[in-house]
Write a protein that holds these residues in place. Sequence first.
Motif, PDB file in Angstrom:
ATOM      1  N   LEU A   1      -2.484   7.246  -3.173  1.00  0.00           N
ATOM      2  CA  LEU A   1      -2.927   6.261  -4.146  1.00  0.00           C
ATOM      3  C   LEU A   1      -1.781   5.310  -4.489  1.00  0.00           C
ATOM      4  O   LEU A   1      -0.635   5.730  -4.596  1.00  0.00           O
ATOM      5  CB  LEU A   1      -3.378   7.011  -5.402  1.00  0.00           C
ATOM      6  CG  LEU A   1      -4.239   6.278  -6.398  1.00  0.00           C
ATOM      7  CD1 LEU A   1      -5.477   5.733  -5.727  1.00  0.00           C
ATOM      8  CD2 LEU A   1      -4.636   7.257  -7.506  1.00  0.00           C
ATOM      9  N   THR A   2      -2.082   4.032  -4.622  1.00  0.00           N
ATOM     10  CA  THR A   2      -1.073   3.029  -4.941  1.00  0.00           C
ATOM     11  C   THR A   2      -1.119   2.727  -6.443  1.00  0.00           C
ATOM     12  O   THR A   2      -2.201   2.699  -7.025  1.00  0.00           O
ATOM     13  CB  THR A   2      -1.347   1.746  -4.146  1.00  0.00           C
ATOM     14  OG1 THR A   2      -1.526   2.097  -2.785  1.00  0.00           O
ATOM     15  CG2 THR A   2      -0.212   0.760  -4.281  1.00  0.00           C
ATOM     16  N   PHE A   3       0.053   2.538  -7.050  1.00  0.00           N
ATOM     17  CA  PHE A   3       0.108   2.256  -8.476  1.00  0.00           C
ATOM     18  C   PHE A   3       0.862   0.968  -8.763  1.00  0.00           C
ATOM     19  O   PHE A   3       1.836   0.645  -8.086  1.00  0.00           O
ATOM     20  CB  PHE A   3       0.833   3.389  -9.230  1.00  0.00           C
ATOM     21  CG  PHE A   3       0.021   4.645  -9.356  1.00  0.00           C
ATOM     22  CD1 PHE A   3      -0.843   4.835 -10.424  1.00  0.00           C
ATOM     23  CD2 PHE A   3       0.138   5.656  -8.406  1.00  0.00           C
ATOM     24  CE1 PHE A   3      -1.582   5.998 -10.545  1.00  0.00           C
ATOM     25  CE2 PHE A   3      -0.601   6.821  -8.525  1.00  0.00           C
ATOM     26  CZ  PHE A   3      -1.464   6.996  -9.591  1.00  0.00           C
ATOM     27  N   LEU A   4       0.385   0.253  -9.794  1.00  0.00           N
ATOM     28  CA  LEU A   4       1.168  -0.832 -10.374  1.00  0.00           C
ATOM     29  C   LEU A   4       1.310  -0.488 -11.848  1.00  0.00           C
ATOM     30  O   LEU A   4       0.308  -0.271 -12.536  1.00  0.00           O
ATOM     31  CB  LEU A   4       0.445  -2.175 -10.196  1.00  0.00           C
ATOM     32  CG  LEU A   4       1.093  -3.380 -10.894  1.00  0.00           C
ATOM     33  CD1 LEU A   4       2.484  -3.646 -10.339  1.00  0.00           C
ATOM     34  CD2 LEU A   4       0.228  -4.626 -10.726  1.00  0.00           C
ATOM     35  N   ILE A   5       2.564  -0.401 -12.311  1.00  0.00           N
ATOM     36  CA  ILE A   5       2.798   0.146 -13.644  1.00  0.00           C
ATOM     37  C   ILE A   5       3.583  -0.820 -14.506  1.00  0.00           C
ATOM     38  O   ILE A   5       4.658  -1.299 -14.112  1.00  0.00           O
ATOM     39  CB  ILE A   5       3.584   1.473 -13.548  1.00  0.00           C
ATOM     40  CG1 ILE A   5       2.818   2.476 -12.693  1.00  0.00           C
ATOM     41  CG2 ILE A   5       3.849   2.046 -14.927  1.00  0.00           C
ATOM     42  CD1 ILE A   5       3.537   3.789 -12.509  1.00  0.00           C
TER      43      ILE A   5
ATOM     44  N   PRO B   1       0.833  -1.203   0.000  1.00  0.00           N
ATOM     45  CA  PRO B   1       0.000   0.000   0.000  1.00  0.00           C
ATOM     46  C   PRO B   1       0.867   1.253   0.000  1.00  0.00           C
ATOM     47  O   PRO B   1       1.884   1.300   0.678  1.00  0.00           O
ATOM     48  CB  PRO B   1      -0.821  -0.112   1.293  1.00  0.00           C
ATOM     49  CG  PRO B   1      -0.132  -1.128   2.130  1.00  0.00           C
ATOM     50  CD  PRO B   1       0.580  -2.041   1.195  1.00  0.00           C
ATOM     51  N   GLY B   2       0.477   2.227  -0.791  1.00  0.00           N
ATOM     52  CA  GLY B   2       1.205   3.481  -0.848  1.00  0.00           C
ATOM     53  C   GLY B   2       2.408   3.457  -1.756  1.00  0.00           C
ATOM     54  O   GLY B   2       3.111   4.456  -1.875  1.00  0.00           O
ATOM     55  N   SER B   3       2.652   2.321  -2.425  1.00  0.00           N
ATOM     56  CA  SER B   3       3.854   2.223  -3.251  1.00  0.00           C
ATOM     57  C   SER B   3       3.532   2.531  -4.702  1.00  0.00           C
ATOM     58  O   SER B   3       2.375   2.615  -5.095  1.00  0.00           O
ATOM     59  CB  SER B   3       4.423   0.808  -3.169  1.00  0.00           C
ATOM     60  OG  SER B   3       3.568  -0.086  -3.857  1.00  0.00           O
ATOM     61  N   ILE B   4       4.599   2.738  -5.498  1.00  0.00           N
ATOM     62  CA  ILE B   4       4.481   2.675  -6.946  1.00  0.00           C
ATOM     63  C   ILE B   4       5.312   1.474  -7.353  1.00  0.00           C
ATOM     64  O   ILE B   4       6.529   1.489  -7.233  1.00  0.00           O
ATOM     65  CB  ILE B   4       5.004   3.942  -7.629  1.00  0.00           C
ATOM     66  CG1 ILE B   4       4.251   5.178  -7.120  1.00  0.00           C
ATOM     67  CG2 ILE B   4       4.860   3.821  -9.134  1.00  0.00           C
ATOM     68  CD1 ILE B   4       4.710   6.469  -7.756  1.00  0.00           C
ATOM     69  N   THR B   5       4.644   0.424  -7.757  1.00  0.00           N
ATOM     70  CA  THR B   5       5.336  -0.820  -8.076  1.00  0.00           C
ATOM     71  C   THR B   5       5.433  -0.956  -9.585  1.00  0.00           C
ATOM     72  O   THR B   5       4.463  -0.689 -10.288  1.00  0.00           O
ATOM     73  CB  THR B   5       4.580  -2.009  -7.472  1.00  0.00           C
ATOM     74  OG1 THR B   5       4.455  -1.790  -6.075  1.00  0.00           O
ATOM     75  CG2 THR B   5       5.307  -3.312  -7.737  1.00  0.00           C
ATOM     76  N   GLY B   6       6.616  -1.328 -10.062  1.00  0.00           N
ATOM     77  CA  GLY B   6       6.798  -1.488 -11.494  1.00  0.00           C
ATOM     78  C   GLY B   6       6.737  -2.947 -11.886  1.00  0.00           C
ATOM     79  O   GLY B   6       7.071  -3.837 -11.105  1.00  0.00           O
ATOM     80  N   LEU B   7       6.257  -3.203 -13.110  1.00  0.00           N
ATOM     81  CA  LEU B   7       6.269  -4.560 -13.646  1.00  0.00           C
ATOM     82  C   LEU B   7       6.925  -4.456 -15.007  1.00  0.00           C
ATOM     83  O   LEU B   7       6.391  -3.803 -15.911  1.00  0.00           O
ATOM     84  CB  LEU B   7       4.828  -5.086 -13.764  1.00  0.00           C
ATOM     85  CG  LEU B   7       4.652  -6.474 -14.383  1.00  0.00           C
ATOM     86  CD1 LEU B   7       5.384  -7.527 -13.572  1.00  0.00           C
ATOM     87  CD2 LEU B   7       3.176  -6.821 -14.480  1.00  0.00           C
TER      88      LEU B   7
ATOM     89  N   VAL C   1      -4.314   1.631  -8.778  1.00  0.00           N
ATOM     90  CA  VAL C   1      -4.491   1.850 -10.209  1.00  0.00           C
ATOM     91  C   VAL C   1      -3.453   1.035 -10.955  1.00  0.00           C
ATOM     92  O   VAL C   1      -2.261   1.099 -10.642  1.00  0.00           O
ATOM     93  CB  VAL C   1      -4.338   3.341 -10.574  1.00  0.00           C
ATOM     94  CG1 VAL C   1      -4.550   3.547 -12.065  1.00  0.00           C
ATOM     95  CG2 VAL C   1      -5.306   4.186  -9.783  1.00  0.00           C
ATOM     96  N   LEU C   2      -3.906   0.258 -11.930  1.00  0.00           N
ATOM     97  CA  LEU C   2      -2.990  -0.521 -12.758  1.00  0.00           C
ATOM     98  C   LEU C   2      -2.818   0.211 -14.085  1.00  0.00           C
ATOM     99  O   LEU C   2      -3.777   0.356 -14.833  1.00  0.00           O
ATOM    100  CB  LEU C   2      -3.571  -1.921 -13.015  1.00  0.00           C
ATOM    101  CG  LEU C   2      -3.366  -2.992 -11.941  1.00  0.00           C
ATOM    102  CD1 LEU C   2      -3.974  -2.573 -10.634  1.00  0.00           C
ATOM    103  CD2 LEU C   2      -3.925  -4.320 -12.386  1.00  0.00           C
ATOM    104  N   LEU C   3      -1.609   0.675 -14.344  1.00  0.00           N
ATOM    105  CA  LEU C   3      -1.370   1.417 -15.578  1.00  0.00           C
ATOM    106  C   LEU C   3      -0.587   0.543 -16.549  1.00  0.00           C
ATOM    107  O   LEU C   3       0.504   0.077 -16.227  1.00  0.00           O
ATOM    108  CB  LEU C   3      -0.575   2.702 -15.307  1.00  0.00           C
ATOM    109  CG  LEU C   3      -1.216   3.721 -14.361  1.00  0.00           C
ATOM    110  CD1 LEU C   3      -0.267   4.896 -14.141  1.00  0.00           C
ATOM    111  CD2 LEU C   3      -2.538   4.213 -14.918  1.00  0.00           C
ATOM    112  N   ASP C   4      -1.161   0.338 -17.742  1.00  0.00           N
ATOM    113  CA  ASP C   4      -0.473  -0.470 -18.747  1.00  0.00           C
ATOM    114  C   ASP C   4       0.234   0.471 -19.723  1.00  0.00           C
ATOM    115  O   ASP C   4      -0.413   1.083 -20.563  1.00  0.00           O
ATOM    116  CB  ASP C   4      -1.492  -1.366 -19.469  1.00  0.00           C
ATOM    117  CG  ASP C   4      -0.825  -2.524 -20.193  1.00  0.00           C
ATOM    118  OD1 ASP C   4       0.404  -2.447 -20.387  1.00  0.00           O
ATOM    119  OD2 ASP C   4      -1.528  -3.477 -20.561  1.00  0.00           O
ATOM    120  N   GLU C   5       1.533   0.599 -19.555  1.00  0.00           N
ATOM    121  CA  GLU C   5       2.369   1.456 -20.391  1.00  0.00           C
ATOM    122  C   GLU C   5       1.845   2.886 -20.521  1.00  0.00           C
ATOM    123  O   GLU C   5       1.464   3.325 -21.601  1.00  0.00           O
ATOM    124  CB  GLU C   5       2.541   0.837 -21.789  1.00  0.00           C
ATOM    125  CG  GLU C   5       3.164  -0.541 -21.703  1.00  0.00           C
ATOM    126  CD  GLU C   5       3.778  -0.972 -23.027  1.00  0.00           C
ATOM    127  OE1 GLU C   5       4.092  -0.082 -23.838  1.00  0.00           O
ATOM    128  OE2 GLU C   5       3.937  -2.176 -23.227  1.00  0.00           O
TER     129      GLU C   5
END
Lengths: 436, 258
Positions: free
Chosen positions: B209-213, B35-41, B180-184
């Motif tokens: 807001l937490t992000f997965l990018i 929670p609270g992170s910006i995680t990259g994939l 929020v899941l951001l695809d590119e």
Amino acid sequence: MEGYIVSLIIFTATFALFGLGLNLQWGYTGLINFGHVAFMAVGAYTTTLLSLSGVPLILATVLGAGLAAALGLLIGLSTLRLREDYLAIVTIGVSEMLRLVAVNEEWLTRGTFGIQRFPLPLATLNPRLPVRVGMVMVLTLVVGLGFWQVWVWLQQRLKGVPRQAITTSSLAMLGYLGSLGLLLYGVGVGASQLKISDLPDWALGLGLLITVIGIGWVYLWLGDRVLSQLPGATAGLAVASGAFCLVFGVWIYRFAASALYHYSRNPSKTGLMFLSVLLVAIVFWALQRLVRSPWGRVLKAIREDEEVAKALGKPVFWYKLQSLMLGGFIAGLAGALYAWQLTTVYPDNFRPQITFNAWTIVVLGGAGNNVGTLLGAALFLTYENLTRFVLQDIIPLSDSQLGAFRIMVIGLLLMVLMVWRPQGILGKKEELTLGR
Amino acid sequence: MVDSHGRQPLLAANALSKSFGGIRAVDNASLEVLPGSITGLIGPNGAGKTTLFNLLCRFVQPDSGQIIFDGVSIQHLQPHDIAQQGMVRTFQVARVLSKLSVMENMLLAAQHQAGERFWNVWLRSSTVRQQEREQREQASAILESVGLAHMAQDYAGALSGGQRKLLEIARALMVRPKLVLLDEPAAGVNPTLINQICDHILRWNQEGLTFLIIEHNMDVVMSLCDRVWVLAEGRNLASGTPTEIQQNAQVLEAYLGQ
């Protein structure tokens, strides 16, 4: 004449209602329903059969429409998970299946003998003067609201166009359309004179073809090269069409009002006319409110891109089902009107042709536009009736050939429309040029 | 599954697999978003990143594995339930509803709208109007912050590619999500706009807001992400801080294709 206009109004209202149902399903939700007539058939049969067995008319009508909606539920549950073109195939299949069931299950539908002598709404009414005046006032109100819609539309079209340009271009457009109308009228009169003379059929046919194509060509050229160059050409066209609507509307209104005033002259048709106009007005108002609500927004989103709607938390399947059912309900109501107008219900009244009439109406007016659907219905029914009674005096073709010819002309007109104005008469052009 | 600070991950995917015919697009992949992170994939093309997204959002049914979001197992939910739970995605190629206005695109995304049930349009019309007004204000504020306010009444289809990306992210925020899941988000976007998008993401992240990018642009990944997961051929290759990942020999190999 009055009786004829009254039945024209009833038919127009019936098909307007029928088209509104399809417009909700296809124009707003993007569901390709090629079996719309099935909902109408269910509505017509249920209403008439129930009322014959003594159920009050209002209840029978609501049940008929409800059963049509239930058919929507059935089709929806089984096929809405399919891609849209498969839905088209399934729906057209269902509508034909239902028609064949109606032909064969004589114990229920009386097959090809048809259902007759069912009760008609308001037919035994003999209203006193104040009631009749009240009915005329209600009619006036509905017509007035219609004109107000046209006025609002016109205002939008004229926004920002200089007054001078509007005046010139409107006059030019009126002259253009008026002269075209007069010219075609003249050709019609001339040809009907020639038809009773001993001119050979082929010569008359060829002459007519050449004349009409010639006139069409000249007017298209004029419109394209001269009129569209005028400043405010579209505004002028809008004014001219608005003026035409006004004149035609008042002309029709006069007959309708007089029919209501002299109610007892033809009680069943007059009552039905009143009812159908009222029903269209109410359904139209309700639909306008719905499609502008958040609910309508979800439908439009599904039409544009289901996946996005899903990703944003909208249960797409459930909304499609609602749209199909509500559109079916409206078509079911149209079915009741249709049955009352025809006074006999045969399975043959529900051929696939009727579905495609609704498609013509919706495409003509502009998909996803309820006002356009009303306009499309008026234009379509006017065309149907004009050609049915006028063409036989003009064109040297047998009755069955004429029937086919009239449908061919509709196809041709739709093709011209697709080239000239693919978004439909009232559709928004910008929407076509937008990328995905 | 508790990290060194004792935080529960907001999203945890455990041993997810998905095959399309003979191809194992996602093969026993796991992922955690704190929670609270910006995680990259990240991962090379065809590594299964977008498929993993589709699995997480339930657009595609996994063959096996578990997904836990906000402490709840979301395996058996429908795609539309996911957004209602507070997880929303964007698409690799921005998908705006082109024949709706920018504002309508935004309003659509709001959750729990009374007016989305058609009977409420009559039965609770004042509530519907009230909600609509509030959502319009909220949407205006978001549009204002991403610089699209002047186009609110235009058709979304009239936006440029970069503006569509912005609108899609802004629209996702209207869901009031937790994740929020951001695809590119930076694909096909000019460098100035990439910087803007990154700034917006950082700002929203600071607001909680937490992000997965998913992203191919390494500058973006390195500057935004707290933690990066690397996927290759559907399998987990590595995970760690951006610096660790940059120095990971296996990752370099996967990208350069040794």
